[in-house]
Write an enzyme that holds these catalytic residues in place. Structure first.
Site, PDB file in Angstrom:
ATOM      1  N   GLY A 151       0.835  -1.200   0.000  1.00  0.00           N
ATOM      2  CA  GLY A 151       0.000   0.000   0.000  1.00  0.00           C
ATOM      3  C   GLY A 151       0.867   1.247   0.000  1.00  0.00           C
ATOM      4  N   GLY A 209      -0.919   7.294   2.634  1.00  0.00           N
ATOM      5  CA  GLY A 209      -0.172   8.007   3.670  1.00  0.00           C
ATOM      6  C   GLY A 209       0.529   7.070   4.640  1.00  0.00           C
ATOM      7  N   PHE A 221     -13.344  21.083  13.642  1.00  0.00           N
ATOM      8  CA  PHE A 221     -13.957  19.893  13.064  1.00  0.00           C
ATOM      9  C   PHE A 221     -14.816  19.246  14.132  1.00  0.00           C
ATOM     10  CE2 PHE A 221     -12.928  16.937   9.382  1.00  0.00           C
ATOM     11  CZ  PHE A 221     -12.924  17.945   8.440  1.00  0.00           C
ATOM     12  N   GLN A 266     -18.024   3.867   9.496  1.00  0.00           N
ATOM     13  CA  GLN A 266     -18.443   5.256   9.581  1.00  0.00           C
ATOM     14  C   GLN A 266     -19.172   5.686   8.313  1.00  0.00           C
ATOM     15  OE1 GLN A 266     -15.559   8.807   9.642  1.00  0.00           O
ATOM     16  NE2 GLN A 266     -16.479   8.768  11.660  1.00  0.00           N
ATOM     17  N   HIS A 297     -20.227   8.750   6.672  1.00  0.00           N
ATOM     18  CA  HIS A 297     -19.989  10.194   6.738  1.00  0.00           C
ATOM     19  C   HIS A 297     -21.318  10.887   6.442  1.00  0.00           C
ATOM     20  CE1 HIS A 297     -18.402  14.164   5.845  1.00  0.00           C
ATOM     21  NE2 HIS A 297     -17.200  13.776   6.222  1.00  0.00           N
ATOM     22  N   LEU A 341     -17.540  12.430  -1.423  1.00  0.00           N
ATOM     23  CA  LEU A 341     -17.474  13.160  -0.165  1.00  0.00           C
ATOM     24  C   LEU A 341     -17.633  14.672  -0.299  1.00  0.00           C
ATOM     25  CD1 LEU A 341     -16.960  12.640   2.839  1.00  0.00           C
ATOM     26  CD2 LEU A 341     -14.557  13.157   2.417  1.00  0.00           C
ATOM     27  N   THR A 375     -16.649  17.615   2.200  1.00  0.00           N
ATOM     28  CA  THR A 375     -15.828  17.675   3.411  1.00  0.00           C
ATOM     29  C   THR A 375     -16.568  18.247   4.614  1.00  0.00           C
ATOM     30  OG1 THR A 375     -13.845  18.605   4.427  1.00  0.00           O
ATOM     31  CG2 THR A 375     -14.824  19.894   2.686  1.00  0.00           C
ATOM     32  N   GLU A 376     -16.236  17.702   5.767  1.00  0.00           N
ATOM     33  CA  GLU A 376     -16.737  18.232   7.035  1.00  0.00           C
ATOM     34  C   GLU A 376     -16.263  19.674   7.221  1.00  0.00           C
ATOM     35  OE1 GLU A 376     -16.344  15.395  10.132  1.00  0.00           O
ATOM     36  OE2 GLU A 376     -16.346  16.874  11.718  1.00  0.00           O
ATOM     37  N   ARG A 383     -19.602  12.512  13.655  1.00  0.00           N
ATOM     38  CA  ARG A 383     -20.159  12.096  12.363  1.00  0.00           C
ATOM     39  C   ARG A 383     -21.325  11.118  12.504  1.00  0.00           C
ATOM     40  NH1 ARG A 383     -14.584  11.534   8.803  1.00  0.00           N
ATOM     41  NH2 ARG A 383     -14.369  13.770   8.495  1.00  0.00           N
ATOM     42  N   HIS A 418     -17.846   5.673   4.535  1.00  0.00           N
ATOM     43  CA  HIS A 418     -16.663   6.512   4.405  1.00  0.00           C
ATOM     44  C   HIS A 418     -15.408   5.890   4.991  1.00  0.00           C
ATOM     45  CE1 HIS A 418     -14.356  10.152   4.130  1.00  0.00           C
ATOM     46  NE2 HIS A 418     -14.228  10.268   5.431  1.00  0.00           N
ATOM     47  N   GLU A 432      -5.832   2.811   7.945  1.00  0.00           N
ATOM     48  CA  GLU A 432      -7.217   2.347   8.044  1.00  0.00           C
ATOM     49  C   GLU A 432      -7.315   0.829   8.211  1.00  0.00           C
ATOM     50  OE1 GLU A 432      -9.827   4.091   5.149  1.00  0.00           O
ATOM     51  OE2 GLU A 432     -11.581   3.002   5.872  1.00  0.00           O
ATOM     52  N   ARG A 444     -14.770   7.326  14.477  1.00  0.00           N
ATOM     53  CA  ARG A 444     -13.570   8.127  14.277  1.00  0.00           C
ATOM     54  C   ARG A 444     -13.924   9.599  14.169  1.00  0.00           C
ATOM     55  NH1 ARG A 444     -11.057  10.402   9.863  1.00  0.00           N
ATOM     56  NH2 ARG A 444     -12.409   9.399   8.326  1.00  0.00           N
ATOM     57  N   LEU A 453      -5.827  11.209   8.987  1.00  0.00           N
ATOM     58  CA  LEU A 453      -4.529  11.602   8.442  1.00  0.00           C
ATOM     59  C   LEU A 453      -3.463  11.568   9.527  1.00  0.00           C
ATOM     60  CD1 LEU A 453      -5.348  14.493   5.911  1.00  0.00           C
ATOM     61  CD2 LEU A 453      -4.948  12.065   5.469  1.00  0.00           C
TER      62      LEU A 453
END
Lengths: 256, 617
Positions: free
Chosen positions: B16, B19, B122, B235, B237, B251, B253-254, B315, B380, B405, B415, B421
């Site tokens: 993978g 990030g 957030f 989750q 979203h 998505l 964004t929040e 969320r 999400h 994840e 979460r 991130l």
């Protein structure tokens, strides 16, 4: 938005590999709000499971699904069918081809590894050892534009230096020039990349036709804000006699 | 007939290149371990690019009252107290340095007026905490790690898909992959393997995930004897696009709500004021005026003196609220809620939410600086995943690590936005560090020919059939089934049906036919992904059936509300003789000093609420 629900639409899509690759006819029923990538997926799921197409996010953020739709280089996931149908003459099929500048693999997939090889040769950022760097938003703004690049390589695909003249060994291509600009204009970076920008990355090959900027889905001002700025740095270093004299007087040492 | 394959030897293999994978590989390579990344996409395309809002870290730049204890408290509370408190502690303490390090590697985060990294508000975070770049923070994170990673001497195998982990006794000794471009095979000997394959949300038809999210790492782990936990917690979203159909799930964004976005129903009511759960009572604004004042203060860069709008509840709460409004007949025309940010004006929207503006304009023909968006829940993120040691990220299978994840523990039942991130870089680093450490003392494992050949046989099977269903059809139907029967609101009957359905999908995937070509055959790749999806959907459904309560990302219509005993229990999923099973384990009691930290933060929040009420009277 124009509703296309129920409309039968014809496509010509490049299928196959090597010498056997050619345009093949497909026809599907459209739904409301589809993008071109949805149509390719529908053909895959209903007719041709082994059709090759590269895609990831389907939201214009990853830059995987670049193709030439009716001859125009675009992201398939961000190109609405309502727009493409409108631009295609009535009764004609919509044509989808892979990017032309890169070696063809199969169907809509090309080999874009050259871009990664060039990136490998670019010196990374070189800034202060201590954490908590300080710079202001105006300084950040200059660089942040370049960092919006999603590496779809549509700019590279469109650039004459590469598409028509295939100078892949002598020219870095717009995407990687943007990367160079992003480092060169970083407020705290102290690395010098100007000699490479002139020599191995061949900035002088760009003759500012702005084709790259025109196709950039991220709206980056590639030509004006990245390439021309880098060209100016090269001019200052190599071709400005006053700068040369000034550097001699002040005993400023730079690489050539 | 034996199939040819290429052999490689590495100390550490990271599967993978999002990030977490990139961060793990960088750390591993920096310690001198011979490291490779195997990724099924091109470099820089992983799902991390889609993260929008930001990266949570208590940097204390935007609000000095923040600190690791507050972040720890918020994460635990958001997790409904099911998170692994050791991971939450590491995360809260280490995330700030991981973010600062990104800046040194070239990331250019938005700035405060004091020239430091800016932070935004957030849901569930007590203070503005998310380092961000407009609404494209994930792109910044992955590009920074990618540009750093290529100079660390890591070998990168692009468009290679790992399908099998090699084992020797209990431990993992390597992996087998096929290439997407040519369809040939590769066997890797590795002393340590780090799974960083992301999530599973492609198992639901309305999801925000990319095609890669087929649960590869979850399945590889399960098949090789590793335990998963928290798989019932998915989750949804609250804000995905709902119209047109082809973009459903993408998505929103929040960050829109962080920037002051208002949720309303078809009657124009700010309905979130009616959905504040008891657990959060007193933490959020109680009037529209208070909400508006908070937005005004925050937008102008002041410290908030009043409480945040209820739109910034966690969320799970917001997703269920939208779901309830739609069910009650107060939804938007296409079955969502309205989210409006137009009051912030075009200039602010173009600066702070440029890609949302672009996304709605291009895909839905909506100008969000002038009109409201229509939004609704979208699958999400999966909180569940490989059960790992908090410190080392190693699973119960020696040599097999997981981070990001695909790992579990940090997020418990829910979460917080922005904690993903920071999860990637905090635990990516840890996984890389400990995987490399383990590799130091080990001899290079030999590649077991028989295991490789049987893995190749499984991979080639779909191509050797002469007829069968299009895998795309099975894929679409299975995702619709999971959406309908194991979606945001669940019942025993529907989930029992789902378990039966999954058995028949399992049979169908084993007989599908993607054509015979090995070369970049998308249908073949999908045919192989189907098995992961069946097993991981089964794991998620089984865990969800078992948990007879509603908590965080798991809502049962037949068991509404939290049940205290379940708050102390984890569902562990494992495979025994090819059968996916579940068992319960108690949650470990929190360390005393951390309990003290929670108390301290609770007292601080209560004090703020009391002050607020005092000033209102």
């Amino acid at each position: 938005m124009m509703s296309l629900k129920g409309k039968m639409q014809d496509f010509k899509i490049l299928r196959g590999e090597g010498d056997e690759a050619g345009l093949k006819d497909f026809s599907i029923e459209l739904d409301e709000g589809m993008v071109v990538l949805d149509c390719v997926h529908r053909i895959q799921h209903e007719q041709q499971p082994d059709m090759a197409v590269r895609w990831n996010c389907k939201a214009g953020k990853c830059g995987s699904c670049s193709a030439e739709i009716n001859g125009r280089p675009r992201l398939m996931c961000m190109t609405r069918m309502s727009d493409v149908v409108a631009e295609t003459p009535e009764g004609k099929p919509i044509e989808i081809r892979p990017m032309k500048a890169f070696p063809h693999v199969k169907d809509l997939v090309t080999d874009v590894s050259w871009n990664y090889e060039v990136a490998q040769r670019i010196k990374p950022i070189n800034g202060p050892e201590e954490m908590n760097w300080e710079f202001n938003q105006m300084e950040a703004d200059r660089v942040q534009q370049f960092r919006e690049c999603i590496e779809c390589f549509l700019c590279v695909n469109t650039c004459h230096v590469l598409r028509d003249h295939a100078l892949f060994d002598d020219f870095a291509g717009p995407r990687n020039l943007v990367r160079l600009a992003q480092y060169e204009m970083h407020p705290l970076d102290i690395e010098d990349r100007v000699p490479e920008i002139k020599k191995e990355f061949g900035i002088e090959y760009c003759n500012i036709t702005r084709c790259c900027t025109e196709v950039c889905p991220a709206g980056i001002q590639i030509t004006d804000d990245a390439i021309i700025q880098l060209k100016e740095r090269v001019v200052d270093r190599y071709y400005d006699p006053l700068q040369r004299i000034w550097r001699t007087i002040t005993r400023q040492k730079v690489r050539y | 007939m034996t199939e040819e394959y290429k052999k490689y030897e590495y100390d550490v293999i990271v599967i993978g290149a999002g990030g977490a994978g990139l961060r793990a590989a960088i750390e591993s390579a920096r310690t001198g371990a011979k490291t490779a990344i195997i990724t099924k996409s091109l470099l820089g395309k992983a799902h991390t690019v889609m993260a929008e809002g930001g990266c949570a870290a208590a940097l204390q730049n935007a609000d000095p009252r923040d600190g690791w204890k507050v972040h720890f408290h918020d994460t635990m509370k958001g997790s409904k107290w099911l998170a692994d408190w050791r991971m939450a502690e590491f995360h809260a303490k280490e995330a700030p340095d991981r973010v600062r390090e990104l800046e040194q590697w070239g990331a250019v985060f938005d700035r405060t007026p004091q020239n430091t990294i800016n932070q935004r508000n957030f849901g569930g975070h007590t203070f503005p905490r998310l380092a961000h770049v407009g609404d494209a923070t994930g792109l910044e994170l992955i590009r920074t790690l990618q540009e750093r990673g290529i100079h660390e001497g890591i070998d990168i195998f692009m468009e290679y898909t790992v399908r099998h982990l090699l084992k020797e006794g209990d431990r993992v000794t390597g992996c087998v992959a096929y290439t997407r471009v040519d369809g040939d095979f590769h066997a890797f000997s590795a002393k340590s393997i780090v799974l960083a394959t992301g999530g599973i949300t492609r198992c639901w038809s309305v999801c925000s995930g990319s095609w890669e999210y087929t649960g590869d790492g979850h399945a590889l782990a399960l098949w090789s004897g590793a335990e998963l936990r928290d798989m019932e917690f998915v989750q949804f979203h609250p804000t995905g696009m709902v119209w047109p159909p082809s973009v459903r799930g993408i998505l929103v964004t929040e960050g829109v709500r962080g920037e002051g976005g208002r949720l309303t129903n078809s009657e124009g009511e700010r309905f979130m004021f009616n959905y504040v759960p008891e657990m959060f009572a007193g933490d959020h604004a109680e009037t529209i005026e208070e909400s508006d004042q908070w937005v005004e203060e925050v937008v102008s860069g002041k410290l908030a003196t009043v409480r945040r709008p209820p739109e910034l509840l966690t969320r799970d709460v917001v997703a269920k609220a939208i779901n309830s409004e739609v069910k009650a007949g107060r939804g938007s025309p296409h079955g969502g809620a309205f989210l409006n940010i137009s009051h912030r004006g075009e200039e602010a929207i173009l600066k702070k939410l440029p890609s949302m503006h672009h996304q709605f304009k291009e895909l839905a023909g909506v100008d969000i600086s002038k009109e409201p968006m229509e939004v609704g829940p979208t699958a999400h993120y999966v909180m569940g995943g490989v059960r790992v040691n908090a410190e080392t990220q190693e699973s119960n299978v020696p040599g097999l690590y997981a981070c990001g994840e695909v790992a579990s523990g940090l997020h418990g039942a829910n979460r917080l936005g922005g904690n993903s991130l920071s999860d990637l870089i905090t635990f990516g680093k840890r996984a890389g560090e400990y995987a490399a450490k383990r590799a130091k003392d080990l001899a290079q494992p030999t590649i077991d020919e028989a295991q490789v050949q049987s893995a190749i046989e499984v991979m080639l099977a779909p191509l050797q059939r002469t007829e069968g269903e299009n895998p795309g059809k099975i894929y679409d139907e299975m995702r619709d089934m999971m959406q309908a029967k194991v979606g945001i609101i669940r019942t025993k009957e529907e989930m029992e049906e789902a378990m039966e359905d999954l058995k028949s999908f399992d049979e169908r995937q084993a007989t599908c036919f993607p054509g015979t070509s090995r070369k970049y055959n998308s249908g073949w790749h999908q045919a192989l992904d189907l098995k992961n999806m069946v097993d991981i959907s089964t794991a998620a459904t089984l865990a969800a059936l078992t948990r007879e309560e509603s908590r965080g990302g798991h809502t049962r219509d037949d068991f509404p509300g939290e049940i205290e005993e379940w708050g102390k229990i984890l569902n562990i999923i494992y495979m025994e003789d090819g059968v996916i099973k579940v068992r319960q384990e108690p949650v470990e009691e929190m360390r005393e000093d951390l309990k003290g930290a929670i108390k301290e933060v609770k007292a601080m929040i209560a004090e703020r609420a009391a002050e607020q009420e005092g000033s209102e009277k």
